[in-house]
Design a protein around this motif. Structure first.
Motif, short mmCIF file in Angstrom:
data_model
loop_
_atom_site.label_atom_id
_atom_site.label_comp_id
_atom_site.label_asym_id
_atom_site.label_seq_id
_atom_site.Cartn_x
_atom_site.Cartn_y
_atom_site.Cartn_z
N GLU A 86 11.98 15.67 -0.29
CA GLU A 86 10.94 15.01 -1.65
C GLU A 86 11.19 14.99 -3.02
OE1 GLU A 86 6.19 13.32 -2.18
OE2 GLU A 86 6.81 13.89 -0.51
N LYS A 87 11.28 16.33 -3.33
CA LYS A 87 11.56 17.32 -4.87
C LYS A 87 12.86 16.77 -5.21
CE LYS A 87 8.78 21.43 -3.63
NZ LYS A 87 9.00 22.99 -3.35
N ALA A 88 13.82 16.86 -4.46
CA ALA A 88 14.87 16.46 -4.46
C ALA A 88 14.83 14.66 -4.90
CB ALA A 88 15.84 16.44 -3.32
N LEU A 126 11.52 2.90 0.49
CA LEU A 126 10.08 2.95 1.21
C LEU A 126 10.13 2.10 2.21
CD1 LEU A 126 8.69 4.90 -1.62
CD2 LEU A 126 9.90 6.11 0.50
N ARG A 127 9.61 1.21 1.87
CA ARG A 127 9.19 -0.54 3.12
C ARG A 127 9.75 -0.22 4.11
NH1 ARG A 127 9.06 -4.56 -0.27
NH2 ARG A 127 7.25 -4.34 -0.82
N ALA A 128 11.05 0.16 3.68
CA ALA A 128 11.87 -0.45 4.76
C ALA A 128 12.12 1.11 6.03
CB ALA A 128 13.36 0.37 4.30
N LEU A 129 11.64 2.21 5.09
CA LEU A 129 11.07 3.51 5.94
C LEU A 129 9.89 3.10 6.47
CD1 LEU A 129 11.72 6.97 4.13
CD2 LEU A 129 13.05 5.80 6.51
N VAL A 130 9.03 2.53 6.25
CA VAL A 130 8.03 2.42 6.63
C VAL A 130 7.77 1.71 8.22
CG1 VAL A 130 5.56 1.97 6.86
CG2 VAL A 130 6.44 3.16 4.78
N GLU A 131 8.53 0.48 7.66
CA GLU A 131 8.79 -0.53 8.49
C GLU A 131 9.29 0.41 10.49
OE1 GLU A 131 11.09 -3.99 6.73
OE2 GLU A 131 8.55 -4.29 6.02
N SER A 132 10.58 0.97 9.59
CA SER A 132 12.00 1.55 10.98
C SER A 132 10.59 2.69 11.72
CB SER A 132 12.73 2.53 10.42
OG SER A 132 13.33 3.34 10.84
N ARG A 133 9.58 3.06 11.04
CA ARG A 133 9.02 4.15 11.89
C ARG A 133 7.62 3.64 12.78
NH1 ARG A 133 7.76 9.29 11.42
NH2 ARG A 133 9.84 9.90 10.58
N GLU A 134 7.16 2.23 12.08
CA GLU A 134 6.67 1.02 12.83
C GLU A 134 7.43 0.57 13.86
OE1 GLU A 134 5.66 -1.46 10.18
OE2 GLU A 134 3.78 -0.65 9.08
N ARG A 135 7.91 0.57 13.93
CA ARG A 135 8.94 0.22 15.37
C ARG A 135 9.39 1.15 16.02
NH1 ARG A 135 12.38 -3.66 11.76
NH2 ARG A 135 13.51 -1.31 11.30
N MET A 195 -2.57 15.95 -12.94
CA MET A 195 -2.15 16.56 -11.26
C MET A 195 -0.99 15.70 -11.13
SD MET A 195 -3.49 17.21 -7.58
CE MET A 195 -4.48 18.60 -8.30
N GLU A 196 0.29 15.38 -10.41
CA GLU A 196 1.64 14.54 -10.27
C GLU A 196 0.91 13.75 -8.73
OE1 GLU A 196 6.08 14.91 -8.85
OE2 GLU A 196 4.81 16.91 -9.45
N ASP A 197 0.84 12.56 -8.30
CA ASP A 197 0.94 11.74 -7.81
C ASP A 197 2.00 12.56 -6.75
OD1 ASP A 197 -0.54 10.25 -5.96
OD2 ASP A 197 0.78 8.37 -6.86
N THR A 198 1.35 12.96 -5.07
CA THR A 198 2.06 12.93 -3.96
C THR A 198 1.60 11.97 -3.24
OG1 THR A 198 0.30 14.57 -3.36
CG2 THR A 198 2.43 15.59 -4.87
N ALA A 199 3.57 11.86 -2.53
CA ALA A 199 3.22 10.80 -1.71
C ALA A 199 3.59 11.39 -0.38
CB ALA A 199 3.28 9.20 -1.16
N PRO A 200 2.62 11.61 0.98
CA PRO A 200 2.88 11.94 2.39
C PRO A 200 4.27 11.44 2.71
CG PRO A 200 1.28 10.53 2.33
CD PRO A 200 1.67 10.34 0.97
N LEU A 201 5.69 11.58 2.32
CA LEU A 201 6.48 11.44 2.64
C LEU A 201 7.15 12.28 3.46
CD1 LEU A 201 8.90 10.31 -0.54
CD2 LEU A 201 7.13 9.08 0.16
N ASP A 202 6.14 13.07 4.47
CA ASP A 202 6.69 13.27 5.45
C ASP A 202 5.74 12.68 6.43
OD1 ASP A 202 3.79 13.75 5.07
OD2 ASP A 202 4.19 15.52 5.97
N LEU A 203 5.70 11.61 6.33
CA LEU A 203 4.95 10.56 7.21
C LEU A 203 6.26 9.93 7.77
CD1 LEU A 203 1.69 10.04 6.75
CD2 LEU A 203 2.38 11.22 8.23
N VAL A 204 7.48 9.22 7.25
CA VAL A 204 8.43 8.80 6.76
C VAL A 204 9.36 9.93 7.59
CG1 VAL A 204 6.95 6.45 6.42
CG2 VAL A 204 8.54 8.14 4.64
#
Length: 332
Positions: free
Chosen positions: A17-19, A75-84, A1-10
Motif C-alpha cells: 500500500e505504501k508503494a 479497487l472496485r474490481a478488487l472488492v468485487e473479486s473478494r466478494e465472490r 492525518m493521512e487518510d488510510t484505507a484498509p486495503l489489507d482487507l482486499v
C-alpha cells in the motif's frame, strides 16, 4: 492525518500500500523510485510493484515503468473479486453443515437433534420438513407466527397425497385474516381443528422428524429439530391428544355465502351446515363474538342473528346449551 484505507482487507499489505500510494501521488514510476521512497532493495521493490500489478492497481509499460490505474475502478474490481470469494465460502456452509449434522447423528446413534435459531434458518428447515413429507404432516399452531402463509406449499403437499392435520389455538383467529387463510388451506384438503389453547408450536412430518418451539416470545425464533424416536413418540402422543379433544372445522365460507335452510330435513337426520359446525367449534374454543364476527367478515348484528338461528335450531339459549344439544345430535 493521512487518510488510510484498509486495503489489507482486499489482500494489499501495508508495504504494498505504501508503494501504491507513492506511485499514485506521481502517476506512476519505476522500481528504482519505489526503492528510493521506501528504502528497500531492488528485489523487494520489484516484488512490491509486481504485487500491485497482479492486483490490477498498476499497468506495466515496455520501458519498465509502471503506470497507476484509476483506483475508483481498480479497487472496485478488487472488492468485487473478494466478494465472490467470500460468497463461495458462504455457499460451502450448507455442505459443511450437512457433514456436521451427519457426524452429530452418528454420535447420537444416527438420530439428530439440534437447536435452530434465526428466521431464515428456521424457515428453511420448516419448508424442508414439509417438502420431505410423504404420508402425513401434523401441526399444532398458535401465535406468535414467524412465517408468511405458505398456501402454495401446502397445496403441493396435499396434491401429492400427503395428509395434513392441524390443530389451531383460538388465539390464531384474533388477528384479521386468519379465518380466510384457514379457509384457503381447508379448501386445499387440510383437516383443521380448533382448541382453546396450545402449549407449544409443533410441525411433524411422517412421525420421523419434527420441529418444536423452544420459546413463545414474539422476538424469539429458537426451535428444536429432532429425529430421535423417543422424542417423536412423545410428540406424536401429545398431538393426538389435542387432535382428539379439539373441535373440527369445516370449509370456511365468505361473508356473503348463503346459509343452508335448517328445516330441509327432519331433526334426527339433518347434518350441520359448515357455518353451524364452525360456530360450534369456535364456541367450544372460547372465541369471543367480536372476534368471530371479524373473522367471518360480518357485522356483530349479523353474527348475533345467525347465533340466534343456531340456538333456535338446537332448542337452547346459550353456548353451553348449544354444545350439549349439538353433542346429542352428533354434530360435534
Amino acid at each position: 492525518m493521512e487518510d488510510t484505507a484498509p486495503l489489507d482487507l482486499v489482500g494489499v499489505d501495508s508495504e504494498a500500500e505504501k508503494a501504491y500510494r507513492h506511485l499514485l501521488a506521481r502517476g506512476g514510476g519505476t522500481v528504482e523510485d519505489v526503492m528510493a521512497a521506501l528504502g528497500v532493495t531492488y528485489p523487494e521493490g520489484l516484488a512490491l510493484v509486481e504485487r500491485l500489478h497482479r492486483f490490477g492497481l498498476v499497468s506495466r509499460r515496455t520501458s519498465g515503468e509502471f503506470l497507476t490505474v484509476d483506483p475508483r475502478h481498480a479497487l472496485r474490481a478488487l472488492v468485487e473479486s473478494r466478494e465472490r470469494q467470500l460468497a463461495s465460502v458462504r455457499d460451502t456452509a450448507g455442505s459443511l453443515g450437512a457433514l456436521f449434522d451427519s457426524a452429530r447423528r452418528a454420535r447420537n446413534g444416527g438420530h439428530g437433534t439440534l437447536v435452530i435459531s434465526g428466521p431464515e434458518a428456521v424457515g428453511d428447515r420448516y419448508y424442508r420438513l414439509k417438502q420431505a413429507a410423504r404420508a402425513e404432516i401434523c401441526s399444532l399452531d398458535r401465535p406468535p407466527f414467524l412465517l408468511a402463509p405458505n398456501g402454495p406449499l401446502d397445496e403441493a403437499v396435499v396434491g401429492r397425497g400427503v395428509r395434513v392435520r392441524a390443530v389451531y389455538a383460538a388465539s390464531s383467529f384474533v388477528a384479521d385474516g386468519g379465518w380466510q387463510e384457514l379457509g384457503s388451506l381447508v379448501s386445499r384438503g387440510e383437516e383443521a381443528r380448533i382448541t382453546p389453547a396450545l402449549p407449544i408450536k409443533l410441525a411433524m412430518a411422517d412421525r420421523s422428524a419434527a420441529m418444536v418451539s423452544l420459546s413463545l416470545s414474539a422476538g424469539n425464533t429458537e426451535c428444536l429439530y429432532t429425529e430421535a424416536p423417543p422424542l417423536l413418540e412423545a410428540l406424536t402422543e401429545l398431538f393426538e391428544r389435542y387432535w382428539a379433544a379439539a373441535s373440527p372445522l369445516a370449509g370456511v365460507a365468505g361473508p356473503d355465502a348463503p346459509v343452508a335452510p335448517s328445516a330441509a330435513l327432519p331433526e334426527a337426520d339433518r347434518r350441520p351446515t359448515d357455518e353451524e359446525r364452525n360456530l360450534l367449534a369456535l364456541f367450544a374454543a372460547g372465541v369471543k363474538d367480536e372476534a368471530i364476527a371479524r373473522q367471518f367478515g360480518i357485522s356483530s348484528r349479523t353474527l348475533r342473528r345467525r347465533i340466534q338461528d343456531l340456538y333456535a335450531e338446537l332448542g337452547t339459549t346459550s353456548r353451553f346449551g348449544a354444545g350439549v344439544a349439538a353433542a346429542r345430535r352428533d354434530w360435534v
